[in-house]
Scaffold this motif. Structure first.
Motif, PDB file in Angstrom:
ATOM      1  N   ILE A 110       0.954  -1.000   0.167  1.00  0.00           N
ATOM      2  CA  ILE A 110       0.010   0.239   0.232  1.00  0.00           C
ATOM      3  C   ILE A 110       0.682   0.893  -0.458  1.00  0.00           C
ATOM      4  O   ILE A 110       1.992   1.320   0.582  1.00  0.00           O
ATOM      5  CB  ILE A 110      -0.681   0.117   1.107  1.00  0.00           C
ATOM      6  CG1 ILE A 110      -1.519  -1.278   1.711  1.00  0.00           C
ATOM      7  CG2 ILE A 110      -1.826   1.366   1.207  1.00  0.00           C
ATOM      8  CD1 ILE A 110      -2.466  -1.622   0.372  1.00  0.00           C
ATOM      9  N   GLU A 111       0.478   1.992  -0.974  1.00  0.00           N
ATOM     10  CA  GLU A 111       1.514   3.521  -0.537  1.00  0.00           C
ATOM     11  C   GLU A 111       0.173   5.038  -0.689  1.00  0.00           C
ATOM     12  O   GLU A 111      -0.260   4.563  -1.555  1.00  0.00           O
ATOM     13  CB  GLU A 111       2.006   3.355  -2.723  1.00  0.00           C
ATOM     14  CG  GLU A 111       2.996   5.095  -2.084  1.00  0.00           C
ATOM     15  CD  GLU A 111       3.588   5.260  -3.002  1.00  0.00           C
ATOM     16  OE1 GLU A 111       4.437   6.354  -3.646  1.00  0.00           O
ATOM     17  OE2 GLU A 111       4.152   4.048  -4.630  1.00  0.00           O
ATOM     18  N   ILE A 112      -0.001   5.126   0.186  1.00  0.00           N
ATOM     19  CA  ILE A 112      -0.292   6.535   0.012  1.00  0.00           C
ATOM     20  C   ILE A 112       0.751   7.401   0.382  1.00  0.00           C
ATOM     21  O   ILE A 112       0.983   8.266   0.615  1.00  0.00           O
ATOM     22  CB  ILE A 112      -1.161   6.179   1.808  1.00  0.00           C
ATOM     23  CG1 ILE A 112      -2.813   5.078   1.342  1.00  0.00           C
ATOM     24  CG2 ILE A 112      -2.139   7.701   1.171  1.00  0.00           C
ATOM     25  CD1 ILE A 112      -3.074   4.938   3.232  1.00  0.00           C
ATOM     26  N   GLU A 113       0.208   8.406  -0.692  1.00  0.00           N
ATOM     27  CA  GLU A 113       0.671   9.615  -1.125  1.00  0.00           C
ATOM     28  C   GLU A 113       1.037  10.722  -0.621  1.00  0.00           C
ATOM     29  O   GLU A 113       1.769  11.370   0.074  1.00  0.00           O
ATOM     30  CB  GLU A 113       0.789  10.259  -2.961  1.00  0.00           C
ATOM     31  CG  GLU A 113       1.624   9.192  -3.542  1.00  0.00           C
ATOM     32  CD  GLU A 113       0.866   9.499  -5.373  1.00  0.00           C
ATOM     33  OE1 GLU A 113       0.470  10.359  -5.243  1.00  0.00           O
ATOM     34  OE2 GLU A 113       1.394   8.659  -5.721  1.00  0.00           O
ATOM     35  N   ASN A 114      -0.835  11.144  -0.018  1.00  0.00           N
ATOM     36  CA  ASN A 114      -1.281  12.217   0.762  1.00  0.00           C
ATOM     37  C   ASN A 114      -1.413  11.598   2.287  1.00  0.00           C
ATOM     38  O   ASN A 114      -1.933  11.016   2.154  1.00  0.00           O
ATOM     39  CB  ASN A 114      -2.417  13.660  -0.375  1.00  0.00           C
ATOM     40  CG  ASN A 114      -1.026  14.077  -1.415  1.00  0.00           C
ATOM     41  OD1 ASN A 114      -0.398  14.285  -1.502  1.00  0.00           O
ATOM     42  ND2 ASN A 114      -2.133  13.197  -1.922  1.00  0.00           N
ATOM     43  N   GLY A 135      -0.127   8.376   6.012  1.00  0.00           N
ATOM     44  CA  GLY A 135      -0.008   8.215   4.914  1.00  0.00           C
ATOM     45  C   GLY A 135       0.608   7.930   5.386  1.00  0.00           C
ATOM     46  O   GLY A 135       2.256   7.956   6.084  1.00  0.00           O
ATOM     47  N   THR A 136       2.126   6.732   4.462  1.00  0.00           N
ATOM     48  CA  THR A 136       2.773   5.844   4.801  1.00  0.00           C
ATOM     49  C   THR A 136       2.784   4.727   3.382  1.00  0.00           C
ATOM     50  O   THR A 136       1.990   4.829   2.262  1.00  0.00           O
ATOM     51  CB  THR A 136       2.927   4.919   5.862  1.00  0.00           C
ATOM     52  OG1 THR A 136       4.194   4.646   6.167  1.00  0.00           O
ATOM     53  CG2 THR A 136       1.309   4.027   5.866  1.00  0.00           C
ATOM     54  N   THR A 137       4.146   4.491   3.599  1.00  0.00           N
ATOM     55  CA  THR A 137       4.260   3.253   2.333  1.00  0.00           C
ATOM     56  C   THR A 137       4.564   1.580   3.059  1.00  0.00           C
ATOM     57  O   THR A 137       5.079   1.694   4.073  1.00  0.00           O
ATOM     58  CB  THR A 137       5.201   3.071   1.146  1.00  0.00           C
ATOM     59  OG1 THR A 137       4.567   4.118   0.635  1.00  0.00           O
ATOM     60  CG2 THR A 137       4.822   2.434   0.312  1.00  0.00           C
ATOM     61  N   PHE A 138       3.910   0.558   3.005  1.00  0.00           N
ATOM     62  CA  PHE A 138       3.781  -0.257   3.381  1.00  0.00           C
ATOM     63  C   PHE A 138       2.850  -1.816   2.911  1.00  0.00           C
ATOM     64  O   PHE A 138       2.832  -2.006   2.204  1.00  0.00           O
ATOM     65  CB  PHE A 138       2.781  -0.285   4.880  1.00  0.00           C
ATOM     66  CG  PHE A 138       1.689  -0.835   4.837  1.00  0.00           C
ATOM     67  CD1 PHE A 138       0.440  -1.720   5.366  1.00  0.00           C
ATOM     68  CD2 PHE A 138       0.828   0.469   4.343  1.00  0.00           C
ATOM     69  CE1 PHE A 138      -0.464  -1.216   5.064  1.00  0.00           C
ATOM     70  CE2 PHE A 138      -0.085   1.052   4.378  1.00  0.00           C
ATOM     71  CZ  PHE A 138      -1.017  -0.327   4.847  1.00  0.00           C
ATOM     72  N   GLU A 139       4.330  -2.840   3.991  1.00  0.00           N
ATOM     73  CA  GLU A 139       3.023  -4.118   3.001  1.00  0.00           C
ATOM     74  C   GLU A 139       2.654  -5.181   4.053  1.00  0.00           C
ATOM     75  O   GLU A 139       2.969  -5.304   4.951  1.00  0.00           O
ATOM     76  CB  GLU A 139       4.852  -4.654   2.539  1.00  0.00           C
ATOM     77  CG  GLU A 139       4.633  -6.131   1.505  1.00  0.00           C
ATOM     78  CD  GLU A 139       5.783  -6.819   0.919  1.00  0.00           C
ATOM     79  OE1 GLU A 139       5.823  -6.974   0.020  1.00  0.00           O
ATOM     80  OE2 GLU A 139       6.108  -7.593   1.493  1.00  0.00           O
ATOM     81  N   VAL A 140       1.861  -5.923   3.393  1.00  0.00           N
ATOM     82  CA  VAL A 140       0.910  -7.012   4.831  1.00  0.00           C
ATOM     83  C   VAL A 140       0.501  -7.947   4.017  1.00  0.00           C
ATOM     84  O   VAL A 140       0.751  -8.499   2.253  1.00  0.00           O
ATOM     85  CB  VAL A 140       0.038  -6.470   4.709  1.00  0.00           C
ATOM     86  CG1 VAL A 140      -1.460  -7.206   5.725  1.00  0.00           C
ATOM     87  CG2 VAL A 140      -0.575  -4.593   5.050  1.00  0.00           C
TER      88      VAL A 140
END
Length: 171
Positions: A110-114, A135-140
């Motif tokens: 998941i990548e949330i730009e703002n 607001g972040t970038t992470f993997e699940v």
């Protein structure tokens, strides 16, 4: 006669101007790109295609050697790797609303730009954990066989909640 004509004109003007207010922009989640076999299940299964707009409660499934990228609200990217299945719930508007990914199995980045506003909520839920973000970038990843959830934060902060505790992961 003059009073009824005046009342009619007033009502007509009110109806015209009430229809001119700016409309809300509702959640847009679409298939941005995919490789391989990707299916979407609503009332029945269908093959994914680029530009396909998803609706809340759609189930997305990737086959072997297949991937999909969904784009939500033009700034939230949901990447699903091969052999991944999840349901997406999207409510509210682009400016204020909720997105929840129910990850049944597989791996999703998941990548949330703002950064999300205080009224917004984005989460990924597995059978044994909930991951909430602003607001972040992470993997699940969720492994059905071992019944384990793993979370890797690439950038930002996520809160991981299980039956036992809530923990913040930061990079």
């Amino acid at each position: 006669m003059k009073k009824s004509l005046t009342a009619f004109l007033i009502i007509a003007i009110i109806m015209i101007f009430s229809g001119c207010k700016k409309e809300e922009v509702y959640r847009l989640v679409k298939v941005n790109h995919f490789d391989g076999t990707v299916t979407i299940e609503r009332e029945e299964k269908m093959d994914a295609f680029e530009g396909l707009q998803l609706i809340s409660e759609d189930t997305v499934e990737t086959g072997e050697s297949s991937t999909v990228e969904l784009l939500a609200d033009s700034d939230k990217h949901i990447f699903a790797e091969e052999k991944t299945k999840f349901t997406i719930e999207a409510t509210g508007t682009e400016k204020s609303g909720n997105i929840k990914i129910n990850l049944l199995y597989g791996t999703s980045l998941i990548e949330i730009e703002n950064k999300l506003s205080e009224d917004d909520y984005f989460s990924v839920q597995t059978p044994n954990a909930t991951i909430a973000v602003r607001g972040t970038t992470f993997e699940v990843a969720y492994d059905e066989e071992t019944e384990t959830t793993s979370v890797e934060v690439v950038e930002g902060v996520v809160a991981v909640t299980t039956d036992e505790k809530t923990e913040e992961l930061t990079v």
